[in-house]
Every structure is written in structure tokens, then in C-alpha cells.
Design a protein around this motif. Structure first.
Motif, PDB file in Angstrom:
ATOM      1  N   PHE A 292     -40.312 -65.203   8.698  1.00 35.69           N
ATOM      2  CA  PHE A 292     -39.424 -65.400   7.774  1.00 35.69           C
ATOM      3  C   PHE A 292     -39.298 -64.342   6.785  1.00 35.69           C
ATOM      4  O   PHE A 292     -38.232 -63.780   6.174  1.00 35.69           O
TER       5      PHE A 292
ATOM      6  N   ASN B 289     -40.913 -61.449   6.941  1.00 37.35           N
ATOM      7  CA  ASN B 289     -40.507 -60.104   7.554  1.00 37.35           C
ATOM      8  C   ASN B 289     -39.198 -59.883   7.529  1.00 37.35           C
ATOM      9  O   ASN B 289     -38.590 -58.824   7.100  1.00 37.35           O
ATOM     10  N   ILE B 290     -38.126 -60.779   8.260  1.00 39.52           N
ATOM     11  CA  ILE B 290     -36.964 -60.836   8.070  1.00 39.52           C
ATOM     12  C   ILE B 290     -36.231 -60.464   6.809  1.00 39.52           C
ATOM     13  O   ILE B 290     -35.440 -59.889   6.587  1.00 39.52           O
TER      14      ILE B 290
ATOM     15  N   GLY C 175     -36.939 -57.095   5.241  1.00 43.37           N
ATOM     16  CA  GLY C 175     -36.126 -56.348   6.037  1.00 43.37           C
ATOM     17  C   GLY C 175     -34.679 -55.991   5.187  1.00 43.37           C
ATOM     18  O   GLY C 175     -34.300 -54.999   4.886  1.00 43.37           O
ATOM     19  N   TYR C 176     -34.084 -57.158   4.894  1.00 50.47           N
ATOM     20  CA  TYR C 176     -32.735 -57.101   4.299  1.00 50.47           C
ATOM     21  C   TYR C 176     -32.816 -56.600   2.844  1.00 50.47           C
ATOM     22  O   TYR C 176     -32.173 -55.781   2.433  1.00 50.47           O
TER      23      TYR C 176
ATOM     24  N   LEU D 246     -28.579 -57.998  11.541  1.00 52.08           N
ATOM     25  CA  LEU D 246     -29.735 -58.470  12.435  1.00 52.08           C
ATOM     26  C   LEU D 246     -29.363 -58.537  13.892  1.00 52.08           C
ATOM     27  O   LEU D 246     -29.798 -58.155  14.979  1.00 52.08           O
TER      28      LEU D 246
ATOM     29  N   LYS E 253     -34.633 -53.561   7.739  1.00 55.61           N
ATOM     30  CA  LYS E 253     -34.361 -54.723   8.371  1.00 55.61           C
ATOM     31  C   LYS E 253     -34.945 -54.637   9.842  1.00 55.61           C
ATOM     32  O   LYS E 253     -35.397 -55.451  10.362  1.00 55.61           O
TER      33      LYS E 253
ATOM     34  N   GLY F 206     -38.517 -55.285   9.347  1.00 52.25           N
ATOM     35  CA  GLY F 206     -38.782 -56.635   9.262  1.00 52.25           C
ATOM     36  C   GLY F 206     -38.476 -57.528  10.440  1.00 52.25           C
ATOM     37  O   GLY F 206     -39.349 -58.475  10.909  1.00 52.25           O
ATOM     38  N   LEU F 207     -37.645 -57.236  11.512  1.00 46.99           N
ATOM     39  CA  LEU F 207     -37.374 -57.857  12.683  1.00 46.99           C
ATOM     40  C   LEU F 207     -38.648 -57.408  13.661  1.00 46.99           C
ATOM     41  O   LEU F 207     -39.105 -58.482  14.385  1.00 46.99           O
TER      42      LEU F 207
ATOM     43  N   ALA G   9     -41.525 -59.527  12.502  1.00 41.98           N
ATOM     44  CA  ALA G   9     -41.292 -60.961  13.016  1.00 41.98           C
ATOM     45  C   ALA G   9     -41.601 -60.954  14.304  1.00 41.98           C
ATOM     46  O   ALA G   9     -42.176 -62.331  14.920  1.00 41.98           O
TER      47      ALA G   9
END
Length: 385
Positions: A50, A52-53, A56-57, A193, A325, A328-329, A332
Motif C-alpha cells: 500500500f 508503494n501504491i 506512486g500517486y 491505476l 504510479k 508504485g504498482l 507492490a
């Protein structure tokens, strides 16, 4: 600047690797049951996804520098909380926060690397950064184990926290702020995402990340059991894992890193997954120490081809507005792969041979799916011509 970014990646991963040999014994000392020990160990990777996500944003909204600074500062403070926990549930709460905030570090660090990389050199750039990851995988566990045994587990946390806060201060002055280059119009997080997941090239990169870390989770769980069942010394588990890391570092650092830009990323990616799958099959049949070392050299070679390829593929198919993002994904899926790989083999209570075979099948299936996708894509292109 390049050297400093290298250090940032190194410290970001050492935070994770240094805790591997000490967290289970630390939880046990606090009176945790086996179930709570497992929860404490797994909580970090769970909330890291979470982090990481979210990172990313925020990277795409505020810039990678601000997220990196927040990650180092908050992670440094949270790590200090380990020194004042007295119950298993307090430890689990700290692990929750540690995983969440440390999840900011790696996507931000790799976004900085990607944004500074030259066009057409993303593969080499990611390979060189992979050297930092490999070094941290080797020295992190050793650092945690040695400091804990000589000075106590609290000094592991204190020393890492101090380094994090020092890097926070240095990063504020050394890392350039690229927020100005980013368009301020930001789509809703969920919508963006979903759009990233629908991008075929990014989905291939994410699936490669998941496959790699699924195998890594199985390896971390099963290799010590295999070494024990073959009645070799327990020290060989660490030496074998270091062998794969050293092999990867050599390939990352030598002129062989040019291969990642000379050939298409999907080809080196499929080669890497196939080589790791072969190494896992060989591991499932290994009965001698010398053959185990050969298997880990093969595994390290596959890792060295796969990691830069999937990272460079992500960089190539994103821009400044979506790269944060996407990373980040990406990480994740890294965390998800480790969690599922290690926990699934534990839940199924399979033998090490079966566990390695399951991981190999995941890699071979992903290789086949990737091959068929690009073959069908090439067929469509030819028919249009």
C-alpha cells in the motif's frame, strides 16, 4: 549525483534486508506465539504494498524528491519505535507503520533514476542500480545479524534510523526537484491505476516482477529447509543466497549490462524467467553442495537478466506524469510476490522439491504467455503491412 543515488538505493534496500535475520527472534523474545511471529514478519510486506501504491500517486503529484524525503524521514522515526516495544502487538503495530512508510522509498528512488536516465539507456541504468540492490542483499542480513549478536537488537534499529535521517538531510540538498516538469492535472488514483494495469507492456512488466519475487519468496522459505534436510551446515544457506547475489552483481556491473539495451527488453525478460525456472528445477533435484552452488549461479544469471529488463520496460512505456504510479504498482507486485510465494508454500506444507517446481511453473507459464503475446502482436503487424 550518480554515486549518491546509488547510495540511496542501497540504503533503501538495506532497511529491508537487515531485519531478515533478527525479526523472528525479536518477536519471540517479546513472547509472541508462532502465529504472531508470522504476522509480525508478514505485516511489513503487506503494508509495503500500500505504501508503494500511495507513493506512486504522490510522486506524480508532488515530485519524487518530496516523496523520497518523506520516506526517509518517516521511516527513520518509525524504526526508532522498535526500541520501545514491549509486547507482540506493539511490534505488529510498528511493523504496520514501518512497511507503509518504507514503501515510499523504492518507487521514489527508482523514479529519480528513471527520470535522469538517457533515452535508450534505461536497461543499463536499471542494471547499474541493480548492483546496489544486490550489495544490500548481501551485506544487509550480515549487518543485522552481527550488530544484534554483538551489541543487541536495538542497535540495529538505532543505527539504521540514524543513517536514514542523515540521508534525509543530504537528499534535501543533493537531489534536484523536478516537480516543475510535471503537469499539474492529475487523474483520480483508482482510474489511473486501472489504466496502467490495462497497458499491455506495463502488465508484462508487473507480471515479471510478481514472478521474480514469487520465486524469491519460495527460495527464501525452501532453501534453508533443503540445506538442513541434506545435513549441510546452516551457514551454507546464507552463503548460497550470497552466491546468487554476487553472480547478479557481476553481470550488472560488467560491460554485460549493455545487453539490456542492445536487445529488446521482452527478449531479455523471457530469457531471465526461463533461466530462473531452469535453476529452480535443478534445485528441486539437487543432492550435493557443489550442485547447489551451480544452481545458485544459474539463478543469479537469470535474476540479472530479468530485473533490469522489467524495470527498463516500465520506464520505456511511461512518462513523467505516470512513472511514479507505475513504479508504485511495480514494487507492490514485488511485495505481493514475496508474500504469496513464501506463505503459499508454507500453507500447502509441500516439500522443497515441490515448492521449487511450483515456482518454476509460474515462471515458465509467464514466459509462454509473454512469448505468445508478442508473437500475436507481430502477426497483427505483418497482416496490416
Amino acid at each position: 549525483m550518480k554515486q549518491f543515488i546509488f547510495i540511496i538505493v542501497l540504503i533503501s534496500f538495506i532497511d529491508m534486508f537487515a531485519q531478515l535475520p533478527i525479526m523472528s527472534p525479536f518477536a519471540k523474545e517479546l513472547g509472541a506465539t508462532p502465529a504472531l511471529i508470522g504476522l509480525a514478519v508478514g505485516m511489513y510486506s503487506f503494508t509495503n504494498m500500500f505504501g508503494n501504491i500511495l507513493a506512486g500517486y504522490w510522486i506524480d503529484k508532488h515530485g519524487s524528491k518530496k516523496v523520497l524525503l518523506a520516506g526517509f524521514f518517516l521511516t527513520g522515526l518509525i524504526i526508532l519505535l522498535y526500541t520501545v516495544v514491549f509486547t507482540p502487538w506493539q511490534l505488529i503495530a510498528v511493523r504496520f507503520l514501518h512497511g507503509l512508510f518504507s514503501g515510499f522509498l523504492v518507487p521514489a528512488a527508482f523514479t529519480v533514476i528513471a527520470n535522469r536516465g538517457k533515452e535508450g539507456k534505461q536497461g543499463k541504468s536499471m542494471a547499474v542500480s541493480g548492483v546496489a540492490v544486490g550489495i544490500s542483499a548481501i551485506i544487509g542480513p550480515a549487518f543485522g545479524g552481527i550488530i544484534a549478536s554483538k551489541y543487541g537488537v536495538n542497535w540495529v534499529f538505532i543505527s539504521i534510523a540514524i543513517v536514514m535521517l542523515v540521508i534525509f538531510i543530504l537528499s534535501a540538498f543533493v537531489i534536484p526537484d523536478t516537480t516543475k516538469q510535471i503537469t499539474r492535472k492529475i487523474e483520480p488514483p483508482v482510474k489511473t491505476l486501472v489504466a496502467l494495469l490495462k497497458n499491455p507492456m506495463l502488465s508484462i512488466s508487473f507480471s515479471g516482477a510478481f514472478s521474480l519475487m514469487f520465486a524469491q519468496g519460495v527460495l527464501a522459505y525452501m532453501l534453508p529447509l533443503q540445506v538442513d534436510s541434506l545435513q549441510f551446515g546452516t551457514q551454507y544457506s546464507g552463503i548460497l543466497l550470497s552466491t546468487f547475489g554476487i553472480t547478479a552483481i557481476i553481470i550488472f556491473a560488467l560491460p554485460t549490462n549493455r545487453l539490456f539495451d542492445r536487445y529488446q527488453h521482452q527478449n531479455t525478460m523471457m530469457a531471465g524467467m526461463s533461466v530462473i525456472g531452469i535453476a529452480l528445477i535443478f534445485l528441486s533435484m539437487s543432492t550435493t553442495l557443489s550442485f547447489l552452488f551451480i544452481c545458485m549461479v544459474i539463478y543469479g544469471t537469470g535474476f540479472a537478466f530479468l530485473f533490469p529488463s522489467i524495470s527498463a520496460m516500465l520506464v520505456k512505456h511511461t512518462d513523467l506524469e505516470t512513472r511514479g504510479k507505475a513504479f508504485g504498482l511495480f514494487y507492490a507486485f514485488f511485495s505481493l510476490g514475496v508474500v504469496i510465494g513464501s506463505s503459499l508454500t508454507g500453507i500447502l506444507a509441500v516439500s522443497f522439491a515441490t515448492g521449487f517446481s511450483i515456482a518454476a511453473c509460474i515462471l515458465f507459464a509467464n514466459t509462454l504467455w509473454t512469448f505468445l503475446y508478442f508473437r500475436s502482436k507481430a502477426g497483427v503487424t505483418e497482416s496490416m503491412e
